[in-house]
Design an enzyme around this catalytic site. Structure first.
Site, short mmCIF file in Angstrom:
data_model
loop_
_atom_site.label_atom_id
_atom_site.label_comp_id
_atom_site.label_asym_id
_atom_site.label_seq_id
_atom_site.Cartn_x
_atom_site.Cartn_y
_atom_site.Cartn_z
N GLU A 154 0.90 -1.17 0.00
CA GLU A 154 0.00 0.00 0.00
C GLU A 154 0.92 1.20 0.00
O GLU A 154 1.64 1.42 0.96
CB GLU A 154 -0.85 0.02 1.27
CG GLU A 154 -1.69 -1.21 1.51
CD GLU A 154 -2.86 -1.29 0.56
OE1 GLU A 154 -3.10 -0.32 -0.20
OE2 GLU A 154 -3.54 -2.33 0.55
N CYS A 198 -3.02 8.47 3.50
CA CYS A 198 -2.81 7.87 2.19
C CYS A 198 -4.02 8.10 1.29
O CYS A 198 -3.92 8.06 0.08
CB CYS A 198 -2.55 6.38 2.34
SG CYS A 198 -3.80 5.54 3.32
P1 NAP Z 1 8.51 5.00 4.14
O1 NAP Z 1 9.62 5.92 4.40
O2 NAP Z 1 8.51 4.27 2.87
O3 NAP Z 1 8.50 3.98 5.36
C1 NAP Z 1 7.53 3.00 5.46
C2 NAP Z 1 8.02 1.91 6.38
O4 NAP Z 1 9.11 1.23 5.77
C3 NAP Z 1 8.55 2.41 7.71
O5 NAP Z 1 8.18 1.51 8.72
C4 NAP Z 1 10.05 2.38 7.50
O6 NAP Z 1 10.76 2.28 8.70
C5 NAP Z 1 10.16 1.14 6.68
N1 NAP Z 1 11.43 1.02 5.97
C6 NAP Z 1 12.10 1.97 5.31
N2 NAP Z 1 13.22 1.44 4.77
C7 NAP Z 1 13.21 0.13 5.10
C8 NAP Z 1 14.12 -0.94 4.85
N3 NAP Z 1 15.22 -0.78 4.15
N4 NAP Z 1 13.82 -2.14 5.35
C9 NAP Z 1 12.70 -2.35 6.07
N5 NAP Z 1 11.81 -1.36 6.34
C10 NAP Z 1 12.09 -0.13 5.85
O7 NAP Z 1 7.10 5.71 4.25
P2 NAP Z 1 6.59 6.71 5.39
O8 NAP Z 1 7.33 7.98 5.23
O9 NAP Z 1 6.60 6.06 6.72
O10 NAP Z 1 5.07 6.88 4.97
C11 NAP Z 1 4.63 7.85 4.06
C12 NAP Z 1 4.19 7.20 2.79
O11 NAP Z 1 3.32 6.13 3.07
C13 NAP Z 1 3.40 8.10 1.88
O12 NAP Z 1 3.91 8.01 0.60
C14 NAP Z 1 1.98 7.56 1.93
O13 NAP Z 1 1.24 7.74 0.76
C15 NAP Z 1 2.21 6.14 2.20
N6 NAP Z 1 1.05 5.56 2.89
C16 NAP Z 1 0.27 4.71 2.20
C17 NAP Z 1 -0.80 4.13 2.82
C18 NAP Z 1 -1.69 3.16 2.09
O14 NAP Z 1 -2.50 2.50 2.73
N7 NAP Z 1 -1.56 3.04 0.80
C19 NAP Z 1 -1.08 4.42 4.15
C20 NAP Z 1 -0.27 5.31 4.81
C21 NAP Z 1 0.81 5.87 4.17
P3 NAP Z 1 11.59 3.51 9.30
O15 NAP Z 1 10.59 4.53 9.68
O16 NAP Z 1 12.27 2.91 10.47
O17 NAP Z 1 12.50 3.97 8.24
#
Ligand code: NAP
Length: 675
Positions: free
Chosen positions: A258, A297
């Site tokens: 997602e 999101c």
């Molecule tokens: P993100 O930076 O991609 O991080 C998402 C998750 O991935 C976090 O728990 C992060 O942990 C983890 N992560 C990052 N690098 C990783 C790696 N190398 N290995 C394992 N895990 C890793 O996204 P975000 O900034 O938290 O969220 C914002 C984005 O989420 C927006 O683009 C939004 O649209 C999207 N979103 C989508 C939905 C949906 O249902 N479609 C819902 C909510 C948000 P760390 O924080 O520890 O880096």
């Protein structure tokens, strides 16, 4: 203030952050409040603990036991939610944001608990769909079953919903019978950690069912196998990196994503400023721009309005946004809090600048720092509205997600053009349409359905009870194609099945009955020791069958029933008219008369364990019955479902046959039986 140490829960142990822990700042003040990660977690022992301890314990339970467990967990979380509210302010969230995240997450658990009890069997095998007839004489049949994956579900969550984000994945996972390792986004992990502590301290979960990684996942993904699943929520960039992990690809590990979404909301061509729908549209857009400071999101990023209404929408929306007080989420009157962190603020401002290269800022000012409360240098940004005058040639507005209170309005010529613009997002979680026109709605559904995971229609009829453009509901599918990640979550039982394997089963009726726990026509009929209506719920066996004596149906019976009920339809009363009808040879008995006679043949009249007849499913009349014909009934216990400690539902397979043993009618009868 003491620093919160956000711990992990690994293989039954709480493990505090280690030397390389990452600092976490308050979104309100910018001051460090916590640290997470840095501990050397043994990923293999976490996987083993889930697979070898949590999985078997969960699989030993049935769907209903796990549903009851979910309900107990939801009640327990509800009793401790104040603690989560208190912590959540520092993520920048207001009290109404907490309601979405914390109460919304608990509510999601309740819905899965209830669906598990009502829509899933009281056993360990889920039967998906109908029995397939694979042979002429019915000795070789097919069915599809779902059984829990025997690995671990790894849930990687985004920062914006630290509680709902965890629970919307955890509830279907546990209901499926699969243990989970949850990895929250570090920025808000202190709230998730507190929720996990509440869940674990309740003692309701079996050991190994839930573990937590605060900080990095190390080599976890390199160690997953074919029975494991990763469910990810976050940015497209991270999703793409994780899903292309060679081990994930090699082992075909299920990967649900997602991710980003440029959701759109369309103002219908039938809506003008003097209609209630116009105010509704403004309200929905304002709410989506400001709830969670636009860090949703599902938030509306693109506002698509008829060319003639663009100016009206800009004016009305600007007036509404003017009333939105932005500042310390704990302060009275504040409607919008902060972004989660300074880096998120920098990211949103950078993306807004990019959007501004092809669209005009018509409301808001990125340099406006007039916030309620003493919040410097918190991660606050005021809402910004852009106007894109050339949405057909513009690209950034359809591709760049500013994950904050930023939205862009664009005009459309006709509904086909509106659909084209909405679809330019290349796949989104949700598109909404405010319209009173069924024709517009149908055109959008046909033209845009394939591009959006959810289409939300709202108008004056539904607006009082509607749930909001941006609210993913546990009953409904959440996810979307393309840019939105191509994943799907929730959607009731559908969401549970993502954590199970669907298997096609082929075999004889007895084999299918033994596997599915539901009697299949053609399987062995068991002669019970007494009339089945005299036997308690617990005494009845699947397959236990009653064959009744036969009864003749006379013309008097048909006329009596017709006059008594008022059903004097010509096929029962008029021989010539009945014969002109292609389905009837002559006057025939009413189908409901046959059902009534069937009950008269199979019931046991005395007070006994059958408490009530609660319904009848899948009724089919196959062959007409004329006066002078006779009928008999076969009644077989097809399935049993416990409902309370006092009674349970029995599903009976019933067939009515005539004097030549031909099938006349077939249905499933439901009764509530005492234990
Ligand atoms: P993100 O930076 O991609 O991080 C998402 C998750 O991935 C976090 O728990 C992060 O942990 C983890 N992560 C990052 N690098 C990783 C790696 N190398 N290995 C394992 N895990 C890793 O996204 P975000 O900034 O938290 O969220 C914002 C984005 O989420 C927006 O683009 C939004 O649209 C999207 N979103 C989508 C939905 C949906 O249902 N479609 C819902 C909510 C948000 P760390 O924080 O520890 O880096």
């Amino acid at each position: 203030m003491t620093l919160m140490k956000v711990s992990s829960f690994a293989a039954g142990q709480w493990i505090a952050p280690g030397a390389g822990a990452r600092p976490i700042a308050s979104a309100i003040t910018g001051a460090q409040i916590a640290e997470a990660g840095g501990a050397a977690l043994d990923m293999q022992s976490m996987i083993d603990y889930a697979r070898d301890t949590g999985g078997p314990a969960l699989r030993a339970m049935g769907f209903h036991d796990r549903a009851k467990m979910l309900k107990a967990l939801a009640v327990h979380l509800g009793e401790h939610k104040q603690m989560l509210y208190d912590l959540s302010f520092d993520t920048g969230a207001t009290q109404s944001d907490h309601m979405i995240d914390i109460d919304g997450g608990i509510g999601t658990m309740f819905v899965f608990a209830s669906k598990g009890r009502r829509e899933m069997p009281d056993g360990q095998v889920y039967i998906d769909g109908e029995i397939e007839q694979l042979s002429r004489n019915g000795t070789f049949l097919g069915m599809h079953i779902a059984t829990p994956l025997q690995g671990v579900a790894v849930h990687i969550n985004a920062f914006n919903f630290p509680v709902w984000g965890m629970l919307e994945k955890l509830a279907p996972t546990l209901l499926a019978g699969v243990p989970a390792i949850v990895k929250p986004a570090t920025a808000t992990s202190y709230v998730t950690e507190a929720a996990v502590r509440i869940l674990l301290d309740s003692g309701i979960l079996p050991h190994g069912a839930l573990q937590l990684i605060s900080g990095g996942t190390g080599d976890l993904l390199d160690r997953l196998g074919p029975q494991d699943i990763v469910s990810f929520t976050g940015s497209a960039q991270t999703a793409s990196m994780l899903r292309s992990n060679p081990n994930i690809l090699r082992n075909s590990v299920r990967f649900v994503a997602e991710q980003d979404s440029l959701n759109a909301s369309i103002l219908g061509p039938d809506v003008t400023p003097d209609t209630p729908e116009f105010d509704l549209f403004i309200k929905e857009v304002q709410r989506e721009m400001t709830t969670k400071a636009g860090q949703k999101c599902t938030a509306i990023r693109r506002i698509i309005a008829p060319d003639a209404q663009v100016q009206n929408v800009i004016e009305a929306l600007s007036a509404s946004l003017d009333k939105t007080v932005v500042g310390d989420p704990r302060a009275d009157g504040v409607r919008m809090g902060a972004l989660v962190s300074a880096s998120q603020k920098a990211d949103v401002l950078e993306k807004a600048t990019a959007i501004g290269t092809e669209s005009k800022l018509v409301y808001g000012n990125p340099d406006d720092t007039d916030f309620a409360g003493d919040v410097d240098p918190g991660a606050f940004v005021k809402p910004m509205l852009f106007h894109c005058e050339n949405p057909d040639t513009a690209t950034i507005v359809h591709e760049c997600e500013a994950f904050g209170p930023v939205s862009t309005i664009m005009g459309y010529r006709d509904i086909a053009h509106a659909i084209e613009l909405a679809n330019k997002g290349d796949g989104s979680l949700v598109a909404s349409v405010i319209t009173g026109s069924g024709d517009v709605a149908r055109e959008v559904a046909m033209g845009a359905g394939a591009f959006h995971g959810r289409l939300y229609f709202n108008n004056a009829t539904s607006m009082k009870e509607s749930t909001g453009h941006g609210s993913p509901l546990p009953h409904m599918v959440h996810g979307g194609p393309g840019r939105a990640g191509g994943g799907e979550e929730m959607g009731g039982v559908r969401g549970v099945l993502h954590y199970m394997q669907r298997t096609a089963i082929q075999g004889s009726p007895d084999i299918l009955t033994a596997i599915g726990g539901r009697w299949v026509p053609g399987a062995t009929e068991i002669d019970g020791p007494a009339h089945p209506f005299t036997r308690k719920f617990g005494e009845l066996s699947i397959g236990e069958t009653l064959h009744t004596k036969s009864r003749e149906i006379t013309l008097d019976d048909i006329e009596h029933f017709a006059n008594f009920t008022g059903d004097t339809f010509y096929a029962h009363m008029d021989s010539a008219a009945a014969k002109r009808n292609p389905f009837f040879p002559d006057r025939v008995a009413h189908g409901y008369l046959l059902l009534s006679f069937a009950a008269g043949l199979f019931v046991e009249p005395n007070e006994g364990p059958v408490l009530a007849n609660t319904g009848l499913d899948n009724l089919r009349f196959m062959k007409p019955v004329e006066a002078g014909h006779s009928m008999k009934v076969r009644l077989t216990v097809k399935a049993k479902t416990r409902r309370t400690d006092e009674y349970g539902e029995v599903r009976w397979h019933v067939t009515l046959t005539n004097q030549d043993d031909e099938l006349v009618a077939e249905y499933e009868l439901l009764t509530m039986n005492a234990y």
